[in-house]
Write a protein that holds these residues in place. Structure first.
Motif, PDB file in Angstrom:
ATOM      1  N   HIS A 148       0.813  -1.213   0.000  1.00 20.40           N
ATOM      2  CA  HIS A 148       0.000   0.000   0.000  1.00 20.40           C
ATOM      3  C   HIS A 148       0.852   1.272   0.000  1.00 20.40           C
ATOM      4  O   HIS A 148       0.374   2.341   0.369  1.00 20.40           O
ATOM      5  N   LEU A 149       2.107   1.175  -0.432  1.00 20.46           N
ATOM      6  CA  LEU A 149       2.991   2.334  -0.419  1.00 20.46           C
ATOM      7  C   LEU A 149       2.461   3.456  -1.310  1.00 20.46           C
ATOM      8  O   LEU A 149       2.468   4.626  -0.914  1.00 20.46           O
ATOM      9  N   GLY A 150       1.999   3.112  -2.511  1.00 25.00           N
ATOM     10  CA  GLY A 150       1.508   4.139  -3.420  1.00 25.00           C
ATOM     11  C   GLY A 150       0.337   4.904  -2.840  1.00 25.00           C
ATOM     12  O   GLY A 150       0.284   6.143  -2.904  1.00 25.00           O
ATOM     13  N   MET A 151      -0.609   4.186  -2.265  1.00 29.36           N
ATOM     14  CA  MET A 151      -1.766   4.821  -1.659  1.00 29.36           C
ATOM     15  C   MET A 151      -1.351   5.713  -0.499  1.00 29.36           C
ATOM     16  O   MET A 151      -1.871   6.823  -0.322  1.00 29.36           O
ATOM     17  N   LEU A 152      -0.380   5.265   0.283  1.00 27.90           N
ATOM     18  CA  LEU A 152       0.085   6.047   1.417  1.00 27.90           C
ATOM     19  C   LEU A 152       0.800   7.310   0.951  1.00 27.90           C
ATOM     20  O   LEU A 152       0.620   8.388   1.528  1.00 27.90           O
ATOM     21  N   LEU A 153       1.607   7.210  -0.094  1.00 25.85           N
ATOM     22  CA  LEU A 153       2.305   8.385  -0.609  1.00 25.85           C
ATOM     23  C   LEU A 153       1.320   9.419  -1.150  1.00 25.85           C
ATOM     24  O   LEU A 153       1.528  10.627  -1.012  1.00 25.85           O
ATOM     25  N   ALA A 154       0.254   8.934  -1.784  1.00 22.47           N
ATOM     26  CA  ALA A 154      -0.774   9.857  -2.265  1.00 22.47           C
ATOM     27  C   ALA A 154      -1.438  10.569  -1.096  1.00 22.47           C
ATOM     28  O   ALA A 154      -1.746  11.768  -1.164  1.00 22.47           O
ATOM     29  N   LEU A 155      -1.647   9.834  -0.029  1.00 21.04           N
ATOM     30  CA  LEU A 155      -2.248  10.412   1.165  1.00 21.04           C
ATOM     31  C   LEU A 155      -1.345  11.465   1.795  1.00 21.04           C
ATOM     32  O   LEU A 155      -1.798  12.496   2.292  1.00 21.04           O
ATOM     33  N   LEU A 156      -0.040  11.228   1.746  1.00 26.05           N
ATOM     34  CA  LEU A 156       0.930  12.099   2.413  1.00 26.05           C
ATOM     35  C   LEU A 156       1.494  13.194   1.515  1.00 26.05           C
ATOM     36  O   LEU A 156       2.320  13.985   1.978  1.00 26.05           O
ATOM     37  N   PHE A 157       1.080  13.235   0.265  1.00 21.32           N
ATOM     38  CA  PHE A 157       1.771  14.094  -0.697  1.00 21.32           C
ATOM     39  C   PHE A 157       1.931  15.546  -0.237  1.00 21.32           C
ATOM     40  O   PHE A 157       3.019  16.122  -0.397  1.00 21.32           O
ATOM     41  N   PRO A 158       0.905  16.209   0.331  1.00 17.72           N
ATOM     42  CA  PRO A 158       1.118  17.598   0.763  1.00 17.72           C
ATOM     43  C   PRO A 158       2.227  17.728   1.809  1.00 17.72           C
ATOM     44  O   PRO A 158       3.028  18.663   1.753  1.00 17.72           O
ATOM     45  N   ALA A 159       2.282  16.798   2.758  1.00 18.24           N
ATOM     46  CA  ALA A 159       3.319  16.860   3.790  1.00 18.24           C
ATOM     47  C   ALA A 159       4.701  16.638   3.186  1.00 18.24           C
ATOM     48  O   ALA A 159       5.677  17.287   3.583  1.00 18.24           O
ATOM     49  N   LEU A 160       4.798  15.729   2.223  1.00 20.35           N
ATOM     50  CA  LEU A 160       6.079  15.480   1.574  1.00 20.35           C
ATOM     51  C   LEU A 160       6.505  16.698   0.757  1.00 20.35           C
ATOM     52  O   LEU A 160       7.684  17.088   0.768  1.00 20.35           O
ATOM     53  N   ALA A 161       5.550  17.305   0.076  1.00 20.13           N
ATOM     54  CA  ALA A 161       5.863  18.473  -0.754  1.00 20.13           C
ATOM     55  C   ALA A 161       6.327  19.651   0.088  1.00 20.13           C
ATOM     56  O   ALA A 161       7.320  20.309  -0.240  1.00 20.13           O
ATOM     57  N   VAL A 162       5.639  19.922   1.186  1.00 21.17           N
ATOM     58  CA  VAL A 162       6.013  21.083   2.000  1.00 21.17           C
ATOM     59  C   VAL A 162       7.371  20.876   2.652  1.00 21.17           C
ATOM     60  O   VAL A 162       8.146  21.819   2.821  1.00 21.17           O
ATOM     61  N   THR A 163       7.702  19.636   3.002  1.00 19.52           N
ATOM     62  CA  THR A 163       9.011  19.354   3.593  1.00 19.52           C
ATOM     63  C   THR A 163      10.122  19.580   2.586  1.00 19.52           C
ATOM     64  O   THR A 163      11.195  20.104   2.927  1.00 19.52           O
ATOM     65  N   ILE A 164       9.873  19.211   1.338  1.00 13.22           N
ATOM     66  CA  ILE A 164      10.860  19.455   0.288  1.00 13.22           C
ATOM     67  C   ILE A 164      11.000  20.944   0.007  1.00 13.22           C
ATOM     68  O   ILE A 164      12.110  21.472  -0.113  1.00 13.22           O
ATOM     69  N   VAL A 165       9.893  21.639  -0.074  1.00 16.23           N
ATOM     70  CA  VAL A 165       9.915  23.061  -0.437  1.00 16.23           C
ATOM     71  C   VAL A 165      10.698  23.891   0.571  1.00 16.23           C
ATOM     72  O   VAL A 165      11.457  24.795   0.216  1.00 16.23           O
ATOM     73  N   CYS A 166      10.524  23.582   1.865  1.00 17.94           N
ATOM     74  CA  CYS A 166      11.216  24.387   2.876  1.00 17.94           C
ATOM     75  C   CYS A 166      12.546  23.774   3.316  1.00 17.94           C
ATOM     76  O   CYS A 166      13.296  24.396   4.071  1.00 17.94           O
ATOM     77  N   GLY A 167      12.864  22.569   2.845  1.00 16.77           N
ATOM     78  CA  GLY A 167      14.147  21.952   3.185  1.00 16.77           C
ATOM     79  C   GLY A 167      14.274  21.611   4.649  1.00 16.77           C
ATOM     80  O   GLY A 167      15.371  21.690   5.219  1.00 16.77           O
TER      81      GLY A 167
END
Length: 427
Positions: free
Chosen positions: A147-166
């Motif tokens: 279920h990794l793909g489904m989980l990544l889709a669920l977490l995408f905003p958190a992953l994106a904001v962490t990348i954006v602010c480093g």
């Protein structure tokens, strides 16, 4: 002992159950999101490298505070990072005059960021964020399995904001995830990553409670020993005065938090919710204390009821995010660790409507700050938000609602308890 308290009647508490279903997302979803994350990271690194080489005005991100603190380490002036006036002067010399990135990390984290100060801005960002993202995804893959793909889709905003602010959300998420893998194996080496959480100890308080209630003293001793060793190393390298500077910096940050000078709309705490609703800081702190006690109470109750180990450990990871008033959206990779462990139980017990509610709550908790940042940028432009303006914080409310919903769902009997696929989490 933890060996019996978390077993939930199973000889192998590390074995969670996944159901093989036709609706399970294909690996294509996971790879698609992975490519998007890599492209976002590469784009950000190139942008930072460009401004560092004089191709534009430097807009500071959180990672710049890491590099600046590292530079002060090499200059033997790290104590100055913990004081508002001196740190602000350093930041204005390299970025926009209106930017301010406070430094309240424990001294041990200074040792982590120091090497990156020796590298160019874009390269340092790419190495730090890329390495911690890779570690996080590897841990999450072992926890989430099919279920990794489904989980990544669920977490995408958190992953994106962490990348954006480093930020260091992938680092803390990796440490908590590694600890969870060890806890499911009843391996006291969980104390190693938990000890390293001395860089952000407020996010691991729930695991301290879990160790105490299950009398897992070996894990607790290893964690305390690791934290003590790194604290001693920080003292040796940085000097004893760094601890007094850290204490003063935390006190100063408390004043800033009370005055609403932090971007509360990006926080995920009950404090931020109540404060941005217009309540005084004392009331917000009282509510935060109540929520923290309730979150820790759920962990204790799960242990007393002898819930299965993946549920106890997963709930501990999620509930720990509600303890501190000072927690941000970039700390939510830890939420992914908890959801990976809770996923099988939730999928077996929820209706389609409840799954949609879980999705909305996770996206609101992790994406609210990112959305509000864009709204405020469009409204106030480059000048930034005026002092005293406190846009509403809904992320903490969504996170609290998510924990309540998860707890209610876990109390039910699963609709389809048949174990068709054992998760080889220890393999």
């Amino acid at each position: 002992m933890m060996r019996t308290a978390l077993a939930g009647g199973s000889k192998n508490p590390a074995a969670t159950v996944y159901r093989r279903s036709e609706t399970s997302p294909s690996p294509l979803l996971a790879w698609t999101i992975f490519v998007l994350l890599v492209l976002l990271l590469a784009s950000k690194a190139i942008g930072l490298a460009g401004t560092a080489s004089g191709q534009g005005a430097a807009t500071l991100i959180d990672f710049d505070a890491f590099r600046l603190a590292g530079q002060l380490v090499w200059r033997g002036e790290i104590d100055r990072a913990y004081h508002f006036a001196t740190l602000l002067a350093f930041q204005r010399s390299i970025g926009e005059p209106g930017s301010f990135l406070p430094w309240t990390y424990p001294p041990v984290f200074n040792l982590v960021v120091a090497p990156f100060a020796l590298l160019p801005r874009g390269l340092a960002y790419a190495l730090f964020t890329g390495a911690t993202l890779a570690a996080y995804l590897m841990v999450l893959r072992r926890l989430a399995q099919p279920h990794l793909g489904m989980l990544l889709a669920l977490l995408f905003p958190a992953l994106a904001v962490t990348i954006v602010c480093g930020q260091n959300g992938f680092l803390t998420g990796s440490l908590i995830g590694a600890a969870c893998l060890c806890l499911l194996r009843r391996d006291p080496r969980a104390g190693l990553p938990l000890g390293l959480m001395a860089i952000k100890p407020h996010l691991a308080i729930g695991f301290a409670l879990q160790a105490a209630m299950t009398r897992d003293w070996r894990t607790a001793l290893i964690a305390a020993g690791v934290a003590a060793v790194f604290a001693g190393l920080a003292t040796l390298v940085l000097g004893p005065s760094v601890w007094a500077a850290f204490r003063d910096g935390v006190a100063e940050a408390g004043v800033f938090l009370e005055e609403g000078l932090y971007p509360l709309y990006r926080m995920i705490s009950a404090y931020a919710v109540v404060r941005t609703l217009g309540a005084p800081a004392t009331v917000a702190l009282a509510v935060q204390a109540g929520v923290a006690l309730a979150a820790l109470g759920l962990i204790a109750l799960a242990i007393r009821r002898r819930m299965p180990a993946p549920q106890v450990v997963g709930l501990t990871a999620v509930a720990s995010l509600l303890v501190s008033p000072y927690a941000y959206d970039y700390d939510l990779p830890i939420l992914g660790v908890g959801l990976a462990l809770l996923g099988p139980a939730l999928l077996a017990r929820t209706t389609a409507r409840e799954r949609m509610a879980l999705f909305v709550l996770v996206w609101l908790a992790s994406g609210w700050g990112l959305a509000m940042t864009e709204v405020l940028h469009r409204r106030y432009g480059e000048e930034g938000m005026p002092v005293g303006v406190m846009p509403l914080s809904l992320a903490g409310l969504a996170l609290m609602g998510l924990v309540v919903l998860i707890w209610r769902v876990l109390q039910r009997r699963p609709e389809d308890p048949e174990p068709l696929l054992a998760n080889p989490i220890v393999g």
